[in-house]
Each structure stands twice: as structure tokens, then as C-alpha cells.
Design a protein around this motif. Structure first.
Motif, PDB file in Angstrom:
ATOM      1  N   VAL A  33       0.836  -1.204   0.000  1.00 33.98           N
ATOM      2  CA  VAL A  33       0.000   0.000   0.000  1.00 33.98           C
ATOM      3  C   VAL A  33       0.871   1.255   0.000  1.00 33.98           C
ATOM      4  N   GLY A  36       2.252   1.757  -3.367  1.00 30.65           N
ATOM      5  CA  GLY A  36       1.254   2.304  -4.276  1.00 30.65           C
ATOM      6  C   GLY A  36       1.103   3.806  -4.120  1.00 30.65           C
ATOM      7  N   LEU A  37       1.135   4.268  -2.870  1.00 29.06           N
ATOM      8  CA  LEU A  37       1.069   5.708  -2.614  1.00 29.06           C
ATOM      9  C   LEU A  37       2.302   6.416  -3.168  1.00 29.06           C
ATOM     10  N   TYR A 127      10.278   2.840  -3.693  1.00 31.11           N
ATOM     11  CA  TYR A 127       9.242   1.806  -3.649  1.00 31.11           C
ATOM     12  C   TYR A 127       9.707   0.516  -4.322  1.00 31.11           C
ATOM     13  N   VAL A 146      -3.221  -4.579  -5.644  1.00 31.85           N
ATOM     14  CA  VAL A 146      -3.197  -3.687  -4.480  1.00 31.85           C
ATOM     15  C   VAL A 146      -2.457  -2.398  -4.820  1.00 31.85           C
ATOM     16  N   THR A 150      -4.314   1.323  -4.849  1.00 33.55           N
ATOM     17  CA  THR A 150      -3.852   2.387  -3.954  1.00 33.55           C
ATOM     18  C   THR A 150      -3.462   3.631  -4.739  1.00 33.55           C
ATOM     19  N   SER A 151      -2.724   3.430  -5.838  1.00 34.12           N
ATOM     20  CA  SER A 151      -2.328   4.572  -6.673  1.00 34.12           C
ATOM     21  C   SER A 151      -3.545   5.277  -7.259  1.00 34.12           C
ATOM     22  N   VAL A 153      -6.599   5.508  -6.028  1.00 35.07           N
ATOM     23  CA  VAL A 153      -7.290   6.316  -5.015  1.00 35.07           C
ATOM     24  C   VAL A 153      -6.531   7.615  -4.764  1.00 35.07           C
ATOM     25  N   ALA A 154      -5.216   7.510  -4.600  1.00 34.40           N
ATOM     26  CA  ALA A 154      -4.413   8.701  -4.312  1.00 34.40           C
ATOM     27  C   ALA A 154      -4.465   9.700  -5.464  1.00 34.40           C
TER      28      ALA A 154
END
Length: 259
Positions: A33, A36-37, A127, A146, A150-151, A153-154
Motif C-alpha cells: 500500500v 502504491g502511494l 518503492y 493492491v 492504492t495509486s 485512489v491517491a
């Protein structure tokens, strides 16, 4: 939208019994996660930077990715970087510089764009190094799902706050086809292959392979665009880059650094 569609596609594969095992341990899931951010931050920085600098300049700056990865891998005791692999990445970077030598002029106003790309390089190297340590026993497709979710959403939050432009409706045909291609091929296939390689090759190998991307892009442009002409300097730069990548990739396998 690209990452969201890619994550949804992997969700369907998971329901069909693929993309398993998923990250189950709390630390492992948290690592994916966080990565991904970080990916969202890296993409955002590059897109912001290319408002003021050329794609050629960005490609050259991203040529520092293997060097940055080598530093982080050493500091994090993930791998012991061999001098030959490091030398190969430097040679490949020189080749990229030769290819884009006529596009390296930077004005003071473009300095911010250069800085943004360099920060993006650090973020991407970070990362990649984290995933090398954390995702060894997870299915690459599950990691990709995943990671992309996550990416998505951000970046979605960022777009809603900063961009604020509505999604075109009905969707225009050609951009929609391009979006679907990027979602499936450019996101699911590419990232899954990337995470698959992370489990099996060294960080220096996979980070140096990234330097082939601008060469592939140049060849595609030369085939599809009449205005793009490859000159002798371009071919020289390609040869130097490929030689550097070969030196780095053909370096004997490295053991993990001792804990």
C-alpha cells in the motif's frame, strides 16, 4: 482512471481464482500500500514536471534511476551492488544523454521541472527497493492489484482537488481505446511483469532495463510519426545505451546483503 480500471481487471481475475496468494501479513500488505502511494506521488511529479520540461529531458533525468536504486539498495542492505553493474548503468545513462543531447537546454524556469523529476526518481527507487524486500512470496498479479488500487485512489483524490475537470461523457472513442490499452497493457501487464522480475533478478538488473524505454519510444515514434527522424547521433546513443544495459544485466547474480 487507468489505474482504477487495471485494479478492477485484476479483481475479476482474483474472483476467477487467479492473482493469488494475496498479501496476508499486515506488514506485507502495508508495504505494498505504501509503495502504491509512492507510485502515485512519482507519477504526479513527472506529469507536473512535463508541463515545463521536454519528454527528452525527463528521459535523461530518469536515466539516474539505476544509480539512485544502487544507493538505496546499499543503504537498506537489500543487495550488494557490484561495480560492473554500476558501471553498466553509467554507460547506459551516457547513451541516453547522447540521444537527447539537443534537448538538454534548461532555463531557470524549467529548473523546478528538473527537480520534480529527480524527486520522482528517488520515490520510484524507494518503492522498488521496498517491494524487493517485502513482496517475495506474493503473486505478482496480487501485488499489482493492491498497488494499482492504492495509486488510483491517491491520484483520484489529487485530480479531484487540483484538476477539477469533469470526465468527458460520452467517452470519445480514440482516447477511450488508448485508456483501455494503458489500463490492461501499460498497467496490469507491465507492472505484473515488473513485480515478477523483482522476485527473480537483482535490483540493478531491473532498474537498468528501464533505460531501454526511451529507445523503444523513439523507434515507435520514428515508425508512426513522419516528423521524427533518427540521425546518426541517435543510433550512436542507442548503441551505447544497449551496451551499458547489457553490461549491467549480464553481471553475475548477486547475493542479498547480510542482515
Amino acid at each position: 482512471m487507468r489505474f482504477a480500471l487495471g485494479a478492477a481487471f485484476i479483481g475479476v481475475l482474483y474472483l476467477l481464482g487467479w492473482a493469488r496468494p494475496v498479501p496476508r501479513r499486515g506488514r506485507q500488505l502495508a508495504a505494498v500500500v505504501v509503495c502504491g502511494l509512492l507510485s502515485a506521488v512519482g507519477y504526479g511529479l513527472v506529469y507536473a514536471a512535463e508541463q515545463s520540461i521536454s519528454g527528452g529531458m525527463a528521459a535523461v533525468l530518469y536515466g539516474t534511476f539505476p544509480l539512485c536504486t544502487a544507493i538505496l539498495a546499499t543503504l537498506g542492505r537489500v543487495e550488494k551492488v557490484r561495480p560492473r553493474a554500476l558501471a553498466g548503468s553509467v554507460v547506459a545513462l551516457v547513451g541516453i544523454g547522447i540521444i537527447f543531447a539537443d534537448r538538454l537546454q534548461v532555463s531557470r524556469a524549467q529548473g523546478v521541472g528538473v527537480l520534480l523529476v529527480l524527486v520522482s526518481v528517488v520515490v520510484s527507487s524507494l518503492y522498488t527497493t521496498i517491494l524487493k524486500r517485502a513482496g517475495s512470496d506474493v503473486n505478482p498479479l496480487a501485488t499489482t492489484g493492491v498497488f494499482l488500487a492504492t495509486s488510483a485512489v491517491a491520484l483520484g483524490v489529487f485530480a479531484a482537488v487540483v484538476d477539477r475537470r469533469p470526465v468527458p461523457w460520452p467517452p470519445p472513442t480514440v482516447p477511450t481505446i488508448a485508456l483501455l490499452y494503458l489500463a490492461i497493457v501499460g498497467s496490469v501487464v507491465v507492472f505484473a511483469a515488473y513485480f515478477y522480475l523483482l522476485k527473480r533478478v537483482t535490483l540493478m538488473t531491473i532498474s537498468t532495463l528501464v533505460l531501454l524505454e526511451p529507445i523503444i519510444a523513439l523507434i515507435v515514434d520514428a515508425v508512426g510519426e513522419r516528423d521524427v527522424v533518427l540521425v546518426p547521433r541517435t543510433y550512436t546513443g542507442m548503441a551505447v545505451t544497449i551496451a551499458g544495459v547489457a553490461v549491467s544485466v549480464l553481471t553475475p547474480s548477486m547475493r542479498r546483503a547480510p542482515e
